[in-house]
Design an enzyme around this catalytic site. Structure first.
Site, mmCIF file in Angstrom:
data_model
loop_
_atom_site.group_PDB
_atom_site.id
_atom_site.type_symbol
_atom_site.label_atom_id
_atom_site.label_comp_id
_atom_site.label_asym_id
_atom_site.label_seq_id
_atom_site.Cartn_x
_atom_site.Cartn_y
_atom_site.Cartn_z
ATOM 1 N N GLY A 15 0.807 -1.222 0.000
ATOM 2 C CA GLY A 15 0.000 0.000 0.000
ATOM 3 C C GLY A 15 0.835 1.265 0.000
ATOM 4 O O GLY A 15 1.726 1.434 0.826
ATOM 5 N N GLU A 174 -17.519 18.565 2.210
ATOM 6 C CA GLU A 174 -16.700 19.325 1.263
ATOM 7 C C GLU A 174 -17.243 19.212 -0.159
ATOM 8 O O GLU A 174 -17.269 20.185 -0.914
ATOM 9 C CB GLU A 174 -15.244 18.858 1.370
ATOM 10 C CG GLU A 174 -14.686 19.212 2.750
ATOM 11 C CD GLU A 174 -13.239 18.830 2.972
ATOM 12 O OE1 GLU A 174 -12.569 19.538 3.744
ATOM 13 O OE2 GLU A 174 -12.767 17.837 2.387
ATOM 14 N N GLN A 323 -3.461 11.779 9.504
ATOM 15 C CA GLN A 323 -2.458 11.994 10.547
ATOM 16 C C GLN A 323 -1.981 10.724 11.274
ATOM 17 O O GLN A 323 -0.776 10.485 11.348
ATOM 18 C CB GLN A 323 -2.963 13.038 11.549
ATOM 19 C CG GLN A 323 -2.631 14.468 11.137
ATOM 20 C CD GLN A 323 -1.146 14.681 10.901
ATOM 21 O OE1 GLN A 323 -0.300 14.198 11.652
ATOM 22 N NE2 GLN A 323 -0.814 15.364 9.832
#
Lengths: 425, 425
Positions: A15, A174, A323
């Site tokens: 990944g 968004e 994060q």
């Protein structure tokens, strides 16, 4: 796979998302052979995918070739491959292009769209997880506008101009905000003969507030911004069916729409051939200890969204955002280096740098440490943080230029149907 | 189609290429209703398509939404449609989204790839005419490199790294040059474990020189540049077969390649349901008089590549490039305005502004009026001319930035396989 086996330990990362790339970059200088596998040859900056969907940015601005990011590593191999099976006994990974032995294996496969078992919705609604998804949404939106502009049947026309976004997490919020700006600033100039108010933007959230993971302040502020932009927000509204034409909620309400976009959830993109008993069924994430080792394995790690490290602060694992993934990648790199030099590993500790979401021009919300704020400053901060986080100087300049251009001109320029999207029938 | 009929004359343009857009823009201020039909919702700047194929530019940099280009026209309609049939008796156009009546009709459909009836080549070789074609070439190239990097069978590997470009017109020459620069500057850094000289670039030309329409000086200079860059140029070489693996020339020579790109010719993209007896069979272009009226019709015009206006200087029609198309569009706009105010039309006269082609960094050739020159100055000039010709300030800035970035960094950044290409089997 044809990668020469040397005397160095081989670390295989599955990944190239935030976690995998962060790990790989930080392994620079380690005396290992590093192999990274991914289904795409690029890293996607997912937080800006919604801007690709809504014609604000092109794919290359938010994607970066993995080989290029990791060019400076010395003994590094990239392979475009899909992992099918892991054999922890023989330490071997099986992929669609062959087998690969490992000394250390790191799963960083992230998440995939979760339709919660609703096959109808999975078939007809559009997900927004990868670049092609975002481009499909863009094409479908523009195709439906083209169709509507020549359509005299009012109900039919409205179905093509009705946007239903399911899930009011950051992505849904968004995306709704960006659609509202297209409606306000761009489409009226492109489709002069159309009554733009026939375009409606509905945002559905199963819970009692938008942006559920954020503070009450942020949720309320974001909802206010959305309403100012004309987005119709439906709270405690759970979608139960969509047949390509009619969206049904579980309270029986229906909405006729040709644009149904699903941003209501993700689930771990676990590996089909590696369902250990420490895979948490509900989240489809691998349970890891504080060193990111998958419980019960010494040499198999999981980081980022696919890992679930239950701690006192996060009893159900860290939030599935960029994060924790980046930090776990950085930390595991340190631990691998420690391990190789015979030192003990140190436990991972997450530093919450805060959460932000943007709704539109001058409209964003932020929860940072104890501060809760919204508006122009949050919006500017959102832009700076996202620009800095993009990979590569070129992408930063191009995204920055596009944002400035869009801001000054009230425009989103990439309104191209490059590959038409064929809705399922 | 649902376009209100008013008292104004309706002008229908089929095609939003250089000719159609130039006509539409210059009809600004005319007291007409204007309808433009195209299969795409954007105008493509075809001279830079090869840079999209070779990862130098993204699609949006060379494409521009048609609705946006023509936003300032007052009584203007765009429709995304494919024209199937024209009835000149009833003055009606039939399309896949309905019928449309016209007062004046202008065909500006351009050209399509010409495989000269070779079905095998048409099936297996890749054309480069539209944006999706260019993106297919980019994906295939990168997929084949990924495959080769893990392949131990040398013959198989070489087939994936062998590029055969058929046709050494400007497109073939520019594409070969760009591939050579990828080989020299970019791929060695991405594929460090690969012997880059296994990548070969073959350019095949049926005639005795590259860039056949240009001067001898330009042809020789371009050939020299190509050879300096390592392109293997085959002159008087005619491809007779390609089966997806083996390219065969008519002299029996064979080349094993997984990357066969066809840039050897175009033919008029005439409308299936409008084959009048003035369609020139060989070129599939409509014969027009000096006012661009299709011979025998007062109210049906053809401009650009699809029109063949035989003149003393151009007994077989104008060259099928951007300049005659743009000029005919401009001129016909004037003539339509004259006609509407009862004046006589004036004959079209082509001003040859010269021809240029670029091979690579600091390497281009130009024939301008009586001047024949090549090298850095021609290259700079080529860039300035192409930047100026692009539509829109934003596209110019982005292309300019990409070129500067690529020049300084010896890089081409958009090496993304966004939509994998599946070769036919």
């Amino acid at each position: 796979m044809n990668i020469p086996k040397t005397e160095k330990k081989r670390v295989v990362i599955i990944g190239g998302g935030f976690a995998g790339i962060s790990l790989a970059k930080n392994l620079k200088g380690a005396d290992i052979q590093l192999v990274l596998l991914d289904q795409h040859n690029y890293h996607t900056f997912q937080p800006l995918l919604y801007q690709v969907s809504t014609s604000g940015l092109e794919p290359d601005s938010i994607a970066y070739p993995i080989r290029k990011i990791l060019r400076k590593l010395s003994d590094f191999y990239f392979r475009l491959a899909t992992v099918q099976h892991i054999d922890t006994e023989t330490r071997c990974v099986t992929t669609d292009i062959g087998n690969l032995a490992y000394d250390y294996l790191v799963l960083a496969t992230g998440t995939k769209t979760n339709f919660f078992g609703n096959e109808q919705i999975a078939k007809y609604a559009l997900p927004m997880k990868f670049l092609p998804d975002a481009l499909n949404i863009r094409s479908l939106m523009l195709q439906n506008f083209e169709y509507a502009d020549d359509c005299t049947d009012m109900a039919e026309r409205k179905a093509h101009l009705n946007f239903c976004i399911i899930g009011a997490g950051p992505t849904g919020v968004e995306l709704s905000g960006a659609l509202a700006e297209l409606k306000r600033n761009v489409f009226p100039k492109d489709y002069k003969h159309m009554e733009i108010n026939e375009m409606e933007i509905h945002l559905f959230e199963g819970g009692p507030q938008v942006l559920p993971p954020m503070s009450d302040h942020a949720s309320k502020e974001a909802e206010k911004f959305l309403k100012e932009l004309g987005v119709i927000v439906h709270l405690n509204a759970i979608a139960s069916d969509y047949d390509g034409e009619l969206l049904t909620l579980d309270d029986g309400a229906t909405f006729r729409t040709k644009n149904c976009i699903w941003t209501a959830g993700v689930t771990g993109a676990s590996i089909e051939g590696f369902k250990t008993d420490v895979m948490i069924e509900k989240s489809s994430r691998y349970a890891v200890n504080q060193f990111n080792q998958i419980n019960g394995f010494d040499t198999v790690f999981a980081i980022g969204d696919i890992a679930q490290m239950d701690t006192q602060d996060y009893p159900k694992g860290h939030p599935q955002v960029a994060q924790p993934a980046i930090q776990q990648g950085e930390h595991l790199a340190k631990n691998i280096k420690r391990m190789l030099s015979g030192k003990e590993m140190t436990p991972f500790k997450y530093t919450d740098k805060g959460t932000m979401a943007t709704v539109g021009r001058n409209k964003a919300v932020a929860d940072i440490k104890k501060f809760r704020f919204g508006g122009s400053f949050a919006w500017l901060l959102w832009m700076v943080v996202h620009l800095m986080a993009l990979v590569g100087f070129r992408n930063r300049v191009i995204v920055f230029f596009n944002w400035v251009y869009n801001y000054i001109n009230y425009d989103k320029a990439a309104r191209l149907i490059v590959r038409p999207f064929k809705p399922k029938t």
